[in-house]
Structures are given as structure tokens and as C-alpha cells.
Design a protein around this motif. Structure first.
Motif, mmCIF file in Angstrom:
data_model
loop_
_atom_site.group_PDB
_atom_site.id
_atom_site.type_symbol
_atom_site.label_atom_id
_atom_site.label_comp_id
_atom_site.label_asym_id
_atom_site.label_seq_id
_atom_site.Cartn_x
_atom_site.Cartn_y
_atom_site.Cartn_z
ATOM 1 N N TYR A 154 -40.877 -39.877 84.875
ATOM 2 C CA TYR A 154 -40.546 -39.690 83.460
ATOM 3 C C TYR A 154 -39.271 -40.459 83.117
ATOM 4 C CZ TYR A 154 -43.461 -35.549 84.416
ATOM 5 O OH TYR A 154 -44.460 -34.687 84.825
ATOM 6 N N TRP A 155 -39.243 -41.036 81.932
ATOM 7 C CA TRP A 155 -38.047 -41.780 81.515
ATOM 8 C C TRP A 155 -37.249 -41.025 80.452
ATOM 9 C CZ3 TRP A 155 -43.109 -43.254 80.963
ATOM 10 C CH2 TRP A 155 -43.653 -43.196 79.672
ATOM 11 N N ARG A 156 -37.847 -39.994 79.867
ATOM 12 C CA ARG A 156 -37.134 -39.160 78.893
ATOM 13 C C ARG A 156 -37.780 -37.784 78.872
ATOM 14 N NH1 ARG A 156 -38.093 -41.876 74.797
ATOM 15 N NH2 ARG A 156 -36.468 -43.441 75.105
ATOM 16 N N VAL A 161 -32.293 -38.498 78.861
ATOM 17 C CA VAL A 161 -32.822 -39.694 79.522
ATOM 18 C C VAL A 161 -32.854 -39.494 81.033
ATOM 19 C CG1 VAL A 161 -32.335 -42.134 79.998
ATOM 20 C CG2 VAL A 161 -32.106 -41.238 77.667
ATOM 21 N N VAL A 162 -33.907 -40.002 81.659
ATOM 22 C CA VAL A 162 -34.034 -39.962 83.118
ATOM 23 C C VAL A 162 -33.844 -41.378 83.650
ATOM 24 C CG1 VAL A 162 -35.524 -39.402 85.061
ATOM 25 C CG2 VAL A 162 -35.653 -38.041 82.960
ATOM 26 N N ASP A 166 -36.045 -46.363 81.286
ATOM 27 C CA ASP A 166 -36.914 -47.543 81.259
ATOM 28 C C ASP A 166 -38.203 -47.228 82.013
ATOM 29 O OD1 ASP A 166 -38.206 -49.949 81.742
ATOM 30 O OD2 ASP A 166 -36.383 -51.059 82.206
ATOM 31 N N PRO A 167 -39.354 -47.176 81.327
ATOM 32 C CA PRO A 167 -40.605 -46.822 82.007
ATOM 33 C C PRO A 167 -40.918 -47.706 83.203
ATOM 34 C CG PRO A 167 -40.910 -46.774 79.637
ATOM 35 C CD PRO A 167 -39.551 -47.344 79.875
ATOM 36 N N ALA A 168 -40.715 -49.020 83.074
ATOM 37 C CA ALA A 168 -41.038 -49.932 84.173
ATOM 38 C C ALA A 168 -40.114 -49.700 85.363
ATOM 39 C CB ALA A 168 -40.953 -51.375 83.700
ATOM 40 N N ASP A 169 -38.835 -49.490 85.084
ATOM 41 C CA ASP A 169 -37.880 -49.269 86.172
ATOM 42 C C ASP A 169 -38.164 -47.940 86.872
ATOM 43 O OD1 ASP A 169 -35.432 -49.903 87.697
ATOM 44 O OD2 ASP A 169 -34.633 -48.153 86.667
ATOM 45 N N ASN A 170 -38.429 -46.877 86.108
ATOM 46 C CA ASN A 170 -38.713 -45.584 86.720
ATOM 47 C C ASN A 170 -40.012 -45.632 87.522
ATOM 48 O OD1 ASN A 170 -36.400 -44.787 85.381
ATOM 49 N ND2 ASN A 170 -37.238 -42.801 84.796
ATOM 50 N N GLY A 193 -44.121 -39.336 81.260
ATOM 51 C CA GLY A 193 -43.747 -38.098 80.598
ATOM 52 C C GLY A 193 -42.280 -38.143 80.170
ATOM 53 N N GLU A 194 -41.832 -37.145 79.488
ATOM 54 C CA GLU A 194 -42.662 -36.187 78.788
ATOM 55 C C GLU A 194 -43.086 -36.835 77.475
ATOM 56 O OE1 GLU A 194 -40.265 -32.671 78.487
ATOM 57 O OE2 GLU A 194 -40.146 -32.419 80.656
#
Length: 238
Positions: A154-156, A161-162, A166-170, A193-194
Motif C-alpha cells: 500500500y502507498w497510502r 503515506v506509506v 509511490d505505487p511503483a516503488d512500494n 491499497g487502501e
């Protein structure tokens, strides 16, 4: 790339509404927490050619954990298409698996469900940092029987923020951490998510990261009343 898309849900008000929501999102499967009426859900979703997976964060107490395993076994007998276990580290909670000595229970729980699955998916999901986050969680015992590994990339979330958001980085970090935790790379399918806090462009970035890693399975946590229409549209368009 053609994707399998699995939409997760905790609870819903009406099964018929959730069926309509999942159908509109053009998902191929739903993951429903097992405290819902899975018998009814299996019938309703199979009529729409949508697979049904059960999921739960089980208690780390043996009697309660094996009661959940028995529920999963019974559901496979009723047509369940797979099961995902969510062992988490929650200090002081009965479902805290980040404790020494829980390997035998994790192995017993996993083998019981994997045997009933008989080749259908048995998956494990948890924090995307894996052992770096929960060092005492019995990862090896849960992974031993798993056919799919689902780090929560999950990025957020509700709390903010997680990682770098960044979706690609996570996604990349999830692959790295779960491989280091002992997962086989070809089985790791990071989750999005979420989605209540996601933007349409981030949904697309998550799917692009999956495609770049030759992963055709997408997981979206979780269906709620606050997911934006544009996010539903982005999921449907994938």
C-alpha cells in the motif's frame, strides 16, 4: 497484459450491492472476510462467473486458529476458490503472530487449509516489509504451503503515506522484502491499497508495475463506500 483482478472486502451491507459493485469493476474474483456469509456469496458470485476467496487474520491462540481453519475446510467443500491468511503483528492482541514459538501452530493451520484447497490457491498476506517489520512472525511455516504471496504494498492508508507514497516503488520494495523473507519470487503478487485513499493514476501505476514484473494478478484492498467513482472506473478499465 490481461489481468486477473481480485477485489477484497471486510464487510458489506447487502450482498446484492457488493455483487453489483464487483461486477461493475470487472473483477475476476473477490476476497471476502470469513465472518460474512460465504455460503451465500459463493452462490451469488459464481452465478456471475466471479471466483470467491475467503480471508482472515486468525487468532494466534490454537483453539481459535484451528476453528478458523475448520471453517475454511468446510467452505472448500461448498465451492470456495481459495483462501488467504493474514498473520499480523499486533502487540497485546489475540491475533498477534509476531511472537516466538508460533511456528508449529502456523504450520498446522497452513497444512490443514492447503490440504483442503487441493490445488486451489492458499495465500499469505501481511506487511510489505515482511521479516524486516515482524521478525518473530513464523514466515517460513506460513510460506511453506502457500501458492501465492501477497505483500501489502500500500502507498497510502488511513494513517497517511506509506514509504514514499509511490505505487511503483512500494511494489518493488514489496518484492525485495518478501524475497528476503523467504518467498519464492514467482509467487509474490503485491497488493494495492487502501483504495479509498487512492487516485486513478496510482491504480494505473500499480498495474504498470505488475506488468513490468510479469505479474498478471492484481489485488485491491478494500471495497468501501468511500472509494471514489474514478477509482472504480480505473480498476474496471485495467
Amino acid at each position: 497484459m490481461a489481468f486477473d483482478k481480485i477485489l477484497w472486502v471486510v464487510n458489506y451491507d447487502k450482498l446484492s450491492d457488493f455483487v453489483a459493485e464487483a461486477s461493475a469493476a470487472k473483477v475476476t474474483g473477490v476476497a471476502i472476510r470469513t465472518d460474512n456469509d460465504l455460503d451465500a456469496a459463493i452462490t451469488a458470485f459464481h452465478a456471475k462467473n466471479i471466483k470467491v476467496y475467503g480471508w482472515r487474520w486468525p487468532s494466534a491462540k490454537e483453539d481459535a486458529a484451528m476453528k478458523e481453519a475448520a471453517k475454511a475446510v468446510a467452505l472448500f467443500g461448498k465451492g470456495l476458490d481459495g483462501y488467504y491468511v493474514d498473520p499480523e503483528g499486533e502487540k497485546g492482541k489475540p491475533y498477534d503472530w509476531d511472537l516466538p514459538g508460533l511456528g508449529p501452530l502456523a504450520a498446522k493451520f497452513s497444512q490443514t487449509i492447503a490440504n483442503a484447497a487441493a490445488g486451489k490457491p492458499y495465500g499469505v498476506t501481511s506487511h510489505y516489509r515482511g521479516k524486516a517489520q515482524h521478525k518473530n512472525l513464523p514466515w517460513a511455516e506460513f510460506f511453506q504451503h502457500a501458492t501465492v504471496l501477497l505483500p501489502q504494498a500500500y502507498w497510502r492508508v488511513e494513517g497517511g503515506v506509506v514509504g514514499h507514497g509511490d505505487p511503483a516503488d512500494n511494489y518493488a520494495q514489496a518484492l525485495k522484502f518478501w524475497k528476503a523473507t523467504g518467498g519464492k519470487l514467482e509467487r509474490i503478487k503485491p497488493m494495492a491499497g487502501e483504495i479509498a485513499f487512492a487516485k486513478p493514476a496510482e491504480i494505473n501505476a500499480y498495474a504498470a508495475a505488475a506488468a513490468a514484473n510479469h505479474v498478471s494478478e492484481l489485488h485491491f484492498y478494500t471495497a468501501t463506500d468511500t472509494v471514489k467513482p474514478a477509482v472504480w472506473a480505473a480498476i474496471a478499465a485495467l
